[in-house]
Design a protein around this motif. Sequence first.
Motif, PDB file in Angstrom:
ATOM      1  N   LEU A   1     105.092  49.291   8.473  1.00 38.64           N
ATOM      2  CA  LEU A   1     105.944  49.439   7.298  1.00 38.64           C
ATOM      3  C   LEU A   1     107.059  50.452   7.546  1.00 38.64           C
ATOM      4  O   LEU A   1     108.174  50.287   7.058  1.00 38.64           O
ATOM      5  CB  LEU A   1     105.100  49.859   6.089  1.00 38.64           C
ATOM      6  CG  LEU A   1     104.121  48.814   5.557  1.00 38.64           C
ATOM      7  CD1 LEU A   1     103.341  49.360   4.368  1.00 38.64           C
ATOM      8  CD2 LEU A   1     104.857  47.552   5.152  1.00 38.64           C
ATOM      9  N   GLN A   2     106.766  51.499   8.320  1.00 36.02           N
ATOM     10  CA  GLN A   2     107.800  52.489   8.602  1.00 36.02           C
ATOM     11  C   GLN A   2     108.901  51.916   9.485  1.00 36.02           C
ATOM     12  O   GLN A   2     110.008  52.452   9.522  1.00 36.02           O
ATOM     13  CB  GLN A   2     107.189  53.724   9.255  1.00 36.02           C
ATOM     14  CG  GLN A   2     106.371  54.577   8.310  1.00 36.02           C
ATOM     15  CD  GLN A   2     105.892  55.867   8.957  1.00 36.02           C
ATOM     16  OE1 GLN A   2     105.969  56.033  10.183  1.00 36.02           O
ATOM     17  NE2 GLN A   2     105.393  56.792   8.151  1.00 36.02           N
ATOM     18  N   ALA A   3     108.594  50.812  10.180  1.00 37.91           N
ATOM     19  CA  ALA A   3     109.605  50.197  11.038  1.00 37.91           C
ATOM     20  C   ALA A   3     110.790  49.667  10.227  1.00 37.91           C
ATOM     21  O   ALA A   3     111.855  49.383  10.777  1.00 37.91           O
ATOM     22  CB  ALA A   3     108.986  49.055  11.847  1.00 37.91           C
ATOM     23  N   GLN A   4     110.629  49.537   8.911  1.00 39.66           N
ATOM     24  CA  GLN A   4     111.734  49.074   8.075  1.00 39.66           C
ATOM     25  C   GLN A   4     112.838  50.124   7.977  1.00 39.66           C
ATOM     26  O   GLN A   4     113.953  49.793   7.595  1.00 39.66           O
ATOM     27  CB  GLN A   4     111.219  48.744   6.668  1.00 39.66           C
ATOM     28  CG  GLN A   4     110.131  47.678   6.655  1.00 39.66           C
ATOM     29  CD  GLN A   4     109.578  47.454   5.260  1.00 39.66           C
ATOM     30  OE1 GLN A   4     110.269  47.672   4.275  1.00 39.66           O
ATOM     31  NE2 GLN A   4     108.331  47.037   5.176  1.00 39.66           N
ATOM     32  N   GLY A   5     112.543  51.374   8.313  1.00 41.17           N
ATOM     33  CA  GLY A   5     113.552  52.426   8.288  1.00 41.17           C
ATOM     34  C   GLY A   5     113.397  53.353   7.094  1.00 41.17           C
ATOM     35  O   GLY A   5     113.294  52.900   5.954  1.00 41.17           O
ATOM     36  N   ARG A   6     113.393  54.657   7.374  1.00 40.93           N
ATOM     37  CA  ARG A   6     113.179  55.624   6.302  1.00 40.93           C
ATOM     38  C   ARG A   6     114.379  55.696   5.355  1.00 40.93           C
ATOM     39  O   ARG A   6     114.201  55.871   4.139  1.00 40.93           O
ATOM     40  CB  ARG A   6     112.906  57.010   6.909  1.00 40.93           C
ATOM     41  CG  ARG A   6     112.639  58.082   5.873  1.00 40.93           C
ATOM     42  CD  ARG A   6     112.009  59.300   6.477  1.00 40.93           C
ATOM     43  NE  ARG A   6     111.705  60.313   5.486  1.00 40.93           N
ATOM     44  CZ  ARG A   6     110.931  61.370   5.696  1.00 40.93           C
ATOM     45  NH1 ARG A   6     110.379  61.534   6.894  1.00 40.93           N
ATOM     46  NH2 ARG A   6     110.698  62.240   4.739  1.00 40.93           N
ATOM     47  N   ALA A   7     115.582  55.563   5.892  1.00 41.14           N
ATOM     48  CA  ALA A   7     116.773  55.666   5.051  1.00 41.14           C
ATOM     49  C   ALA A   7     116.777  54.577   3.978  1.00 41.14           C
ATOM     50  O   ALA A   7     117.046  54.841   2.800  1.00 41.14           O
ATOM     51  CB  ALA A   7     118.037  55.575   5.902  1.00 41.14           C
ATOM     52  N   GLY A   8     116.478  53.337   4.378  1.00 42.62           N
ATOM     53  CA  GLY A   8     116.436  52.257   3.407  1.00 42.62           C
ATOM     54  C   GLY A   8     115.320  52.434   2.395  1.00 42.62           C
ATOM     55  O   GLY A   8     115.480  52.129   1.213  1.00 42.62           O
TER      56      GLY A   8
ATOM     57  N   ALA B   1     111.960  43.002   8.914  1.00 40.89           N
ATOM     58  CA  ALA B   1     111.576  44.133   9.771  1.00 40.89           C
ATOM     59  C   ALA B   1     111.125  43.624  11.134  1.00 40.89           C
ATOM     60  O   ALA B   1     110.801  42.446  11.298  1.00 40.89           O
ATOM     61  CB  ALA B   1     110.456  44.931   9.108  1.00 40.89           C
ATOM     62  N   PRO B   2     111.087  44.498  12.149  1.00 44.86           N
ATOM     63  CA  PRO B   2     110.600  44.097  13.475  1.00 44.86           C
ATOM     64  C   PRO B   2     109.150  43.638  13.413  1.00 44.86           C
ATOM     65  O   PRO B   2     108.364  44.119  12.594  1.00 44.86           O
ATOM     66  CB  PRO B   2     110.748  45.371  14.317  1.00 44.86           C
ATOM     67  CG  PRO B   2     111.743  46.206  13.584  1.00 44.86           C
ATOM     68  CD  PRO B   2     111.574  45.898  12.139  1.00 44.86           C
ATOM     69  N   SER B   3     108.792  42.718  14.281  1.00 39.96           N
ATOM     70  CA  SER B   3     107.429  42.203  14.305  1.00 39.96           C
ATOM     71  C   SER B   3     106.465  43.274  14.812  1.00 39.96           C
ATOM     72  O   SER B   3     106.707  43.912  15.840  1.00 39.96           O
ATOM     73  CB  SER B   3     107.325  40.967  15.204  1.00 39.96           C
ATOM     74  OG  SER B   3     105.974  40.552  15.315  1.00 39.96           O
ATOM     75  N   PRO B   4     105.337  43.490  14.096  1.00 40.96           N
ATOM     76  CA  PRO B   4     104.355  44.475  14.562  1.00 40.96           C
ATOM     77  C   PRO B   4     103.323  43.893  15.515  1.00 40.96           C
ATOM     78  O   PRO B   4     102.380  44.592  15.887  1.00 40.96           O
ATOM     79  CB  PRO B   4     103.688  44.894  13.247  1.00 40.96           C
ATOM     80  CG  PRO B   4     103.728  43.656  12.409  1.00 40.96           C
ATOM     81  CD  PRO B   4     104.994  42.933  12.787  1.00 40.96           C
TER      82      PRO B   4
ATOM     83  N   ALA C   1     102.582  40.447  10.309  1.00 34.08           N
ATOM     84  CA  ALA C   1     103.774  39.987  11.021  1.00 34.08           C
ATOM     85  C   ALA C   1     104.652  39.114  10.136  1.00 34.08           C
ATOM     86  O   ALA C   1     105.886  39.209  10.176  1.00 34.08           O
ATOM     87  CB  ALA C   1     103.364  39.216  12.278  1.00 34.08           C
ATOM     88  N   MET C   2     104.037  38.266   9.321  1.00 38.05           N
ATOM     89  CA  MET C   2     104.837  37.397   8.451  1.00 38.05           C
ATOM     90  C   MET C   2     105.422  38.174   7.274  1.00 38.05           C
ATOM     91  O   MET C   2     106.488  37.834   6.772  1.00 38.05           O
ATOM     92  CB  MET C   2     103.987  36.215   7.991  1.00 38.05           C
ATOM     93  CG  MET C   2     103.825  35.183   9.105  1.00 38.05           C
ATOM     94  SD  MET C   2     102.910  33.691   8.655  1.00 38.05           S
ATOM     95  CE  MET C   2     101.227  34.261   8.826  1.00 38.05           C
ATOM     96  N   GLN C   3     104.738  39.233   6.841  1.00 34.83           N
ATOM     97  CA  GLN C   3     105.344  40.109   5.845  1.00 34.83           C
ATOM     98  C   GLN C   3     106.590  40.775   6.417  1.00 34.83           C
ATOM     99  O   GLN C   3     107.592  40.962   5.713  1.00 34.83           O
ATOM    100  CB  GLN C   3     104.342  41.170   5.401  1.00 34.83           C
ATOM    101  CG  GLN C   3     103.191  40.637   4.568  1.00 34.83           C
ATOM    102  CD  GLN C   3     102.170  41.712   4.282  1.00 34.83           C
ATOM    103  OE1 GLN C   3     102.511  42.841   3.945  1.00 34.83           O
ATOM    104  NE2 GLN C   3     100.902  41.382   4.417  1.00 34.83           N
ATOM    105  N   ALA C   4     106.533  41.134   7.709  1.00 35.14           N
ATOM    106  CA  ALA C   4     107.699  41.733   8.360  1.00 35.14           C
ATOM    107  C   ALA C   4     108.848  40.730   8.420  1.00 35.14           C
ATOM    108  O   ALA C   4     110.019  41.104   8.268  1.00 35.14           O
ATOM    109  CB  ALA C   4     107.322  42.207   9.764  1.00 35.14           C
TER     110      ALA C   4
END
Length: 497
Positions: free
Chosen positions: A384-391, A275-278, A267-270
């Motif tokens: 990690l995928q929550a960061q977005g594939r395009a980015g 990125a959204p909190s997992p 969560a803190m890496q997010a």
Amino acid sequence: MAEVGALLADRYRLERRLGSGGMGVVWLAADELLGRPVAVKQLNPSAVSNPELVEEARQRAMREGRIAARLHHPNAVAVHDVIEQDGFPVLIMEYLPSRSLAEVLEDKGRMTPGAVASMGAQTAAALDAAHAAGITHRDMKPGNILLSDDGTAKITDFGISHAVDDVAVTQTGIIAGTPAYLSPEVARGHAPTPASDVYSLGATLYAAVEGVPPFGADADNSIALLHEVAAGEIRPPQLAGVLAPVLTRMLHVDPAQRPTPAQASEAMQAVVAGAPSPLPPVTDPDITQPVARVPAGSPSQGTRLNNVPVPAQRPARSRRWIYAAAGAAAVVLVLLAFLLPSGEREQPVERSATAAELERVVSDYYALLPEHPGNAWTRLGTGLQAQGRAGYEGFWSSVADVRVIEPPRTSAPNTVLVGVELVMADGVRITEHHQLGLRGAQQPLIVSDAVLNSSTSTPPPPPARTERPEPPGKEKREENKGNEDRKGEEDKKGEDS
């Protein structure tokens, strides 16, 4: 006690005192055998007034050495050796040129949410490894987190830690730990657990970002502070920003609602990555987090503090129906276990991935980059995928080459370390060491990625273009050639006449 210049175990030469506290003195020493600096923690028997407790202190120090030797993690200070001096154990530990978080906060007052999130992700990962080894730290506080200049954070001082399979030597009734950072259940007299470590780490990070622990730091009245901690009414964070939801979960009064260290680290890496909190949602909505009342007239009075919802206090409903339902469910499960055929009762036990399999996953992942980011994307977990594939693909399109400079190495359960060098399209080289968390047995996925350290090197500019110097004698040769041409023309005129 030893003095500067003393040689311990015919090997460790004491150079200067680094600090002291509790029952120990820490020295900077030179390991004359291996030629490296080490930290030497020496038990101070004179600090124990009761002679009966001296033996307990000896046992505690020996246990510290045995426990810490089990733990190998890049964010935990390593114990290299345990020796005896004058009949008392001495710990030989990794020396980290650093300052404690307590010293940093005394100097700066507080830190930014991003810096605290980065530090928290590292220390939570170390706690995860410690808990996997059966170790509970029991005294997470700013003084026990070391920060180096390159941003590395390490947990130290497992001196009062407790392994679940070790014999406890702390006397009954003694609360081990620092009151301002204790969990409510430990303040009420319960034994420390991994969940209480998570709470204490959350309180430590809260103090780092807010400048004061969640319950204040009334050192003059520790008994009153213990009562306040036991009540669990935290002061809502006001300066934590995007880090506030993670801290609030780590500081939940119910240990079952706190994240595991691995979840807290992810969560803190997010937070660091934006990125959204997992973090999973609270599992029981009837359990609310006690929050101290906000003084009247405060800018945070109302329903939100810096856009972070403040849970409302309401009386907890009777939980008897939960226990009754649980009992009924247990009866049903037992009946089903006897009624179902044995073949249907047996469930296969999913094995854990081996270290070699985890390392292979990491090796295959980097082998796909940067040419095949789409395939590499499928090797990532949902967090990690929550960061977005395009980015993600956009970043790797700016990388010309990826080189693994330190092969993947398993450092703890489901944890792999790897060193890589990224060669960017403009020639810049980025050297990074990553700590990757993986989950799954059949096809493990990379669920967390913490950059332990990073350095950048820029290629030197191309040399400036200069005019090539004329070869020596060129002007003389051209002059001679001109004279010869004129002489030839004069001879030709003479022949014509």
